[in-house]
Scaffold this motif. Structure first.
Motif: not given
Lengths: 113, 116
Positions: B31, B33, B35, B45, B48, B50, B57-59, B90, B94, B96-97, B105, B107
Motif C-alpha cells: 500500500y 499513499y 497526502y 489523502l 492511494y 493497493v 482517488k482519495g479525498e 507526503f 504500509s 496492508s490494510a 504508515l 512516511f
C-alpha cells in the motif's frame, strides 16, 4: 465535515509535568486509532495506537485512552520532556479500509525546560 | 534501510507548469499513499494504491494523477500547477490494510511545493 477534531492547536507544559492531548471523532466506523508525532521538516512518525476493543494502551511514557461512547480519545505523556515538543496528530481508521487513516489538524506541543 | 524516499525536498513552480513528485519505498509494502498538508490542517489523502497497477482517488484528487507500475515507486503528477496546490506533500506506505496492527504508515520526509 470534519470527522476528526483536535480542538487545541497548541499546548505548552513544563518539563516533568503531564501533557494531555485530546481528539474527538464523529465516524462510528472507526475501530482503531493511531497517534503520530511530527517534527519540523520531517514526515510524521507512528507513536502509539489503540483498538476499539480496548480503553487504554500504554507504552512507556505514553498512554492513550479511548472513550467510545463519547467518541473521544486522549494521549497522555508523563513526564513530559523537551524532546517531546512536536505536532501530534490523531488518526483514526476503519479495519480493512484501503483508504487508511483520517488525520486531525494536529496539536503543537511545546515542553518548556 | 532507507524506508520511504521523496524527491525533491523543495520546488517552486510557475502557474501552469507541470512536475512529478517522486516516491520510492524499499520495505516491499503493498500500500502506498499521497497526502498533502496545508498550514494548520491535517493531512488529506490525494491518491492511494493497493498494489502495482491499482490506484484510486482519495479525498482531494483534483489536479493530480498517479501511476503504480512497480511495488516500489508511486509518483504523483501535477499537470497544470495552480496556487491552490501550494502545500507540503507526503508519501507513505504500509504493509496492508488488514488490521490495525498493520495499519501503521511509514512516511517520507515531504516535498514543500510553492506555485507562484
Amino acid at each position: 465535515d470534519q470527522q476528526v477534531k483536535q480542538n487545541s492547536p497548541s499546548l505548552s507544559v513544563q518539563e516533568g509535568r503531564i501533557s494531555i492531548l485530546n481528539c474527538d471523532y464523529t465516524n462510528s466506523m472507526f475501530d482503531y486509532f493511531l497517534w503520530y508525532k511530527k517534527y519540523p521538516a520531517e514526515g510524521p512518525t507512528f507513536l502509539i495506537s489503540i483498538s476499539s476493543i480496548k480503553d487504554k494502551n500504554e507504552d512507556g511514557r505514553f498512554t492513550v485512552f479511548l472513550n467510545k461512547s463519547a467518541k473521544h480519545l486522549s494521549l497522555h505523556i508523563v513526564p513530559s520532556q523537551p524532546g517531546d515538543s512536536a505536532v501530534y496528530f490523531c488518526a483514526p481508521g476503519s479495519s480493512g479500509s484501503a483508504r487508511q487513516l483520517t488525520f486531525g489538524s494536529g496539536t503543537q506541543l511545546t515542553v518548556l525546560p | 534501510n532507507a524506508g520511504v524516499t521523496q524527491t525533491p525536498k523543495f520546488r517552486i513552480l510557475k502557474i501552469g507548469q507541470s512536475m512529478t513528485l517522486q516516491c520510492a519505498q524499499d520495505m516491499n509494502h503493498n500500500y502506498m499513499y499521497w497526502y498533502r498538508q496545508d498550514p494548520g490542517m491535517g493531512l488529506k489523502l490525494i491518491y492511494y494504491s493497493v498494489g502495482a497497477g491499482i490506484t484510486d482517488k482519495g479525498e482531494v484528487p483534483n489536479g493530480y494523477n498517479v501511476s503504480r507500475s512497480t511495488t516500489e515507486d508511486f509518483p504523483l503528477r501535477l499537470e497544470l500547477a495552480a496556487p491552490s496546490q501550494t502545500s507540503v506533500y507526503f508519501c507513505a506506505s504500509s504493509y496492508s490494510a488488514g488490521g490495525y496492527q498493520n495499519e501503521k504508515l511509514f512516511f517520507g520526509s515531504g516535498t514543500q511545493l510553492s506555485v507562484l
